[in-house]
Design a protein around this motif. Structure first.
Motif, PDB file in Angstrom:
ATOM      1  N   SER A 115      21.396   0.067  36.727  1.00 10.70           N
ATOM      2  CA  SER A 115      20.968   1.228  37.502  1.00 10.70           C
ATOM      3  C   SER A 115      22.095   2.245  37.559  1.00 10.70           C
ATOM      4  N   PHE A 116      21.832   3.447  37.045  1.00  6.20           N
ATOM      5  CA  PHE A 116      22.820   4.517  36.989  1.00  6.20           C
ATOM      6  C   PHE A 116      22.445   5.651  37.939  1.00  6.20           C
ATOM      7  N   ASP A 117      23.469   6.365  38.415  1.00  6.19           N
ATOM      8  CA  ASP A 117      23.238   7.617  39.121  1.00  6.19           C
ATOM      9  C   ASP A 117      24.515   8.430  39.105  1.00  6.19           C
ATOM     10  N   ALA A 118      24.373   9.723  39.325  1.00 12.97           N
ATOM     11  CA  ALA A 118      25.520  10.631  39.377  1.00 12.97           C
ATOM     12  C   ALA A 118      25.276  11.644  40.480  1.00 12.97           C
ATOM     13  N   ASP A 119      26.212  11.720  41.445  1.00 14.87           N
ATOM     14  CA  ASP A 119      26.035  12.690  42.538  1.00 14.87           C
ATOM     15  C   ASP A 119      26.928  13.918  42.389  1.00 14.87           C
ATOM     16  N   PHE A 120      27.892  13.878  41.465  1.00 14.97           N
ATOM     17  CA  PHE A 120      28.764  15.014  41.149  1.00 14.97           C
ATOM     18  C   PHE A 120      29.505  15.538  42.380  1.00 14.97           C
ATOM     19  N   GLN A 121      29.811  14.658  43.300  1.00 16.23           N
ATOM     20  CA  GLN A 121      30.492  15.077  44.516  1.00 16.23           C
ATOM     21  C   GLN A 121      31.977  15.332  44.264  1.00 16.23           C
ATOM     22  N   ARG A 130      17.418   5.774  23.663  1.00 16.52           N
ATOM     23  CA  ARG A 130      18.659   5.053  23.931  1.00 16.52           C
ATOM     24  C   ARG A 130      19.606   5.896  24.761  1.00 16.52           C
ATOM     25  N   GLY A 131      19.067   6.661  25.694  1.00 13.51           N
ATOM     26  CA  GLY A 131      19.952   7.515  26.468  1.00 13.51           C
ATOM     27  C   GLY A 131      19.356   8.024  27.761  1.00 13.51           C
ATOM     28  N   LEU A 132      20.249   8.498  28.595  1.00 17.44           N
ATOM     29  CA  LEU A 132      19.896   9.069  29.891  1.00 17.44           C
ATOM     30  C   LEU A 132      20.917  10.156  30.191  1.00 17.44           C
ATOM     31  N   HIS A 191      26.244  12.077  30.400  1.00 22.15           N
ATOM     32  CA  HIS A 191      25.433  11.542  29.306  1.00 22.15           C
ATOM     33  C   HIS A 191      25.697  10.048  29.182  1.00 22.15           C
ATOM     34  N   ILE A 192      24.643   9.269  29.212  1.00 24.12           N
ATOM     35  CA  ILE A 192      24.747   7.810  29.104  1.00 24.12           C
ATOM     36  C   ILE A 192      23.959   7.367  27.882  1.00 24.12           C
ATOM     37  N   VAL A 236      17.612   1.239  33.717  1.00 19.97           N
ATOM     38  CA  VAL A 236      17.449   0.898  32.305  1.00 19.97           C
ATOM     39  C   VAL A 236      17.250  -0.611  32.209  1.00 19.97           C
ATOM     40  N   HIS A 237      16.143  -1.029  31.570  1.00 21.83           N
ATOM     41  CA  HIS A 237      15.809  -2.456  31.458  1.00 21.83           C
ATOM     42  C   HIS A 237      15.867  -2.894  29.996  1.00 21.83           C
ATOM     43  N   PHE A 238      16.410  -4.091  29.800  1.00 23.15           N
ATOM     44  CA  PHE A 238      16.470  -4.718  28.482  1.00 23.15           C
ATOM     45  C   PHE A 238      15.847  -6.112  28.609  1.00 23.15           C
ATOM     46  N   THR A 239      14.865  -6.380  27.781  1.00 26.33           N
ATOM     47  CA  THR A 239      14.287  -7.724  27.754  1.00 26.33           C
ATOM     48  C   THR A 239      14.989  -8.523  26.665  1.00 26.33           C
ATOM     49  N   LEU A 240      15.685  -9.574  27.083  1.00 23.07           N
ATOM     50  CA  LEU A 240      16.474 -10.376  26.149  1.00 23.07           C
ATOM     51  C   LEU A 240      15.858 -11.762  26.009  1.00 23.07           C
TER      52      LEU A 240
END
Length: 689
Positions: free
Chosen positions: A112-118, A142-144, A159-160, A175-179
């Motif tokens: 789980s990603f997030d960016a608040d730019f604080q 393949r990106g966010l 950029h992720i 982002v989920h990956f089924t392994l």
């Protein structure tokens, strides 16, 4: 440490010991660039649960490895290894997942990603202010990416990207990956996080392996250009290697060449005092570090009278920040100038750099800055007593503006705080050293009248200082004079810096050294910032009783230069012993001043680690043991070595002096006072004394 931090260039990444940035984080974890948090969440899950920490390793300053496990009782586990570094403006993280169940296992791995730019000041709750807003989030196979527009009208993006195709991302940042892994099978997923500011070019995308190879190659290049030091004392060798590695990590270029920033996590920016003292310590390692430091500080030298930033023409800055609040003038740190000692230390570093290198061209290049700095020093005598003083003007600035900048650090015997303008003892020493040292440089550059003037001013300052600061009843110097020109009669470590400057005469230097190494000042692990007999002493105080390695390093330079070998050896050995109690054998920014009878140094509750000037202290150890004082102007090198107890051999190679190098081996003999000296290399052309 209860955190993990890595840095490269202008980026640093701070997480908890699991390697995560929690979504509800209150500790300021994140990925930072230009004092802006470009990543405010990065949490890893297996089947929706957070794995358990097994181990965390950050023995390499630039690289971290974290081992985690999601266990199913009596059945097996999924092991997760997170490996990360920063290179070329991007964070790289490789996650390796291994199936330790008895059978093939299918599971969900998610991030789980997030960016608040604080702005960092808001994150740390130091400031509030008007800020911008997140414009939106975009996902791809393949990106966010997350985009933000600040109140300063700058668009910032995070950029992720990842290299596993079997993924599913949503605009909430999950982002989920089924392994599906066979028993003992491992799957690697690599992430790249690139913070980009408006109009900056996109970073070059590299594989995890290529980026790490290039990063390690840059460290190898740094090591090759630096002096190499080995001894028979493994503890020292580890401390020195750690210090050099940390200094490489803390180097940053903001446009004028590499310079050391102050420390991590919160001071990864150019400082006046901190960067100058660190560069001073680094001269035996590689004097080139001083060039970027001096040029950067010259570029930001004060040009006007600005009360909000404590700025005056010619003054060297205290600290610079680059975030949204600074850009919109909601914070005075763009830059802030509330430091009385940065300006004379700027001149001291020029003097010492020339003595090590003979590079008069840099002194000539910076001559306009030197003249402005000297003019500022001469105009900041606000009490009319002939001394450099400070007084806070900025409402959001610092009330005390020496290296002990906490509000309670300058205190009278009565317990009252000294009123400004204040003249600090060590600052007058820096001014004396600067003027005395600049005089022969100005003579070489063809300014004889200027040189004579500076020499005369230094002599006059010395005479006035000895009369105004000496405390007969203590046989010691007062820490400061207050606005009424009264002595602030606390016994502190500040006057210990005078030994380095050469200001005290022999008798008073003897008295100074005797008190610095007495039990009220020396706690067995180092010299305290304040005597146990002084009003205000408290072993857990930030500046009134704690032990600071860099403060001891400044004193150690003076002890060595003036020939106090046994005292220097005692101080060096005590700090070396203290280092063995700290993580990665890294000297911290400071530790508490409790007596060594406890059996261990007491950690200070909050401290930066790594800290640049603490890391540089190990290099001072080398200079002190060698008794090394070069003078390129007279083309001489003083070499007067002393080996403390447990040291039987010291090999220092590739020390750059002038246009050549000095390599020397020092070996203990039956007469411990006079070790054997073997000159392995001397291509400097200078005469050894």
């Amino acid at each position: 440490m209860n955190y993990t931090v890595i840095k490269e260039g202008g980026l640093f990444f701070l997480t908890d010991t699991n390697g995560d940035i929690a979504g509800d984080d209150q500790k300021g974890h994140g990925l930072y660039k230009n004092d802006t948090r470009y990543l405010s969440r990065m949490e890893l899950f297996i089947n929706g649960d957070k794995p358990t920490l097994l181990s965390s390793e950050a023995n390499r300053s630039y690289y971290a490895s974290i081992r985690l496990m999601k266990v199913s009782p009596d059945e097996g586990a999924i092991e997760m290894v997170r490996e990360r570094y920063i290179y070329d403006g991007m964070l790289h993280e490789k996650v390796s997942l291994t199936n330790y169940f008895l059978n093939r296992t299918r599971f969900d791995f998610s991030v789980s990603f997030d960016a608040d730019f604080q702005d960092m000041f808001i994150v740390r709750k130091y400031r509030t202010g008007e800020v911008g807003q997140v414009l939106g989030r975009k996902t791809s196979e393949r990106g966010l990416s997350i985009q933000y527009k600040g109140k300063d009208d700058i668009v910032r993006e995070t950029h992720i990207a990842w290299d596993a195709p079997e993924s599913k991302a949503d605009t909430e940042g999950n982002v989920h990956f089924t392994l599906d892994l066979e028993t003992q099978e491992t799957k690697h997923i690599c992430f790249v996080i690139a913070p980009v500011q408006q109009e900056e070019p996109r970073p070059i995308m590299r594989t995890y392996e290529e980026g790490l190879r290039l990063l390690e190659a840059s460290y190898d290049e740094f090591y090759r250009a630096a002096a190499s030091v080995t001894t028979n004392v493994d503890v020292f060798d580890k401390l020195y290697q750690r210090g050099v590695q940390d200094l490489r990590m803390l180097m940053t270029d903001v446009g004028y060449g590499d310079m050391p920033v102050a420390g991590l996590p919160w001071f990864a920016v150019p400082f006046g005092r901190d960067s100058l003292i660190t560069a001073l310590f680094m001269l035996p390692l590689n004097p080139n570090s001083a060039k970027g430091t001096l040029r950067t500080l010259a570029a930001y030298q004060g040009t006007t009278n600005n009360v909000e930033r404590d700025e005056q023409p010619g003054k060297i800055m205290h600290e610079i920040r680059f975030g949204e609040l600074v850009n919109t003038k909601q914070s005075p740190f763009g830059p802030y100038y509330g430091s009385v000692d940065a300006t004379p230390l700027f001149l001291v570093l020029i003097v010492e750099y020339v003595r090590w290198t003979g590079d008069l061209s840099l002194a000539e290049e910076l001559l306009p800055n030197v003249i402005k700095a000297l003019a500022w020093i001469d105009t900041m005598d606000e009490t009319g007593n002939g001394f450099l003083t400070y007084h806070q003007e900025a409402a959001k600035g610092f009330p005390n503006q020496g290296w002990k900048d906490s509000a309670n650090s300058i205190v009278h015997r009565t317990g009252e705080y000294a009123e400004s303008p204040i003249a600090l003892s060590e600052v007058q020493g820096y001014v004396y050293q600067a003027k005395n040292g600049l005089s022969p440089i100005m003579m070489k550059l063809g300014y004889p009248e200027f040189a004579i003037k500076l020499e005369g001013e230094a002599a006059k300052l010395k005479e006035k200082f000895e009369h105004a600061f000496w405390m007969e009843d203590e046989s010691y110097y007062a820490v400061a004079l207050d606005r009424k020109r009264n002595q602030v009669q606390s016994v502190t470590s500040n006057p210990g810096h005078l030994l380095m400057t050469g200001l005290p005469d022999k008798a008073r230097a003897d008295a100074l050294v005797k008190r610095l190494t007495a039990p009220d000042m020396f706690n067995g692990y180092g010299i305290r910032t304040m005597s146990t007999d002084s009003t205000g002493y408290y072993p857990m105080s930030y500046h009134n009783g704690s032990v600071w390695p860099h403060d001891n390093g400044m004193i150690l330079l003076g002890l060595s230069r003036l020939g106090y070998k046994k005292e220097a050896g005692k101080l060096l050995s005590s700090l070396l012993h203290a280092s063995t109690f700290f993580e990665y054998q890294r000297l911290p920014e400071l530790f508490c001043g409790n007596d060594a009878e406890l059996g261990y140094p007491v950690p200070y509750p909050t401290t930066c680690s790594p800290q640049a000037w603490a890391a540089g202290t190990s290099i001072v150890f080398v200079q002190a043991m060698l008794g090394l004082v070069p003078d390129a102007l007279s083309q001489t090198i003083v070499l007067d070595p002393y080996l403390p107890e447990t040291f039987n051999e010291l090999l220092a190679e590739h020390i750059r002096i002038g246009a050549g190098y000095l390599s020397v081996k020092v070996t203990r003999t039956a007469n411990a006072e006079a070790p054997a000296v073997e000159i392995i290399e001397n291509t400097t052309g200078y005469r050894l004394i």
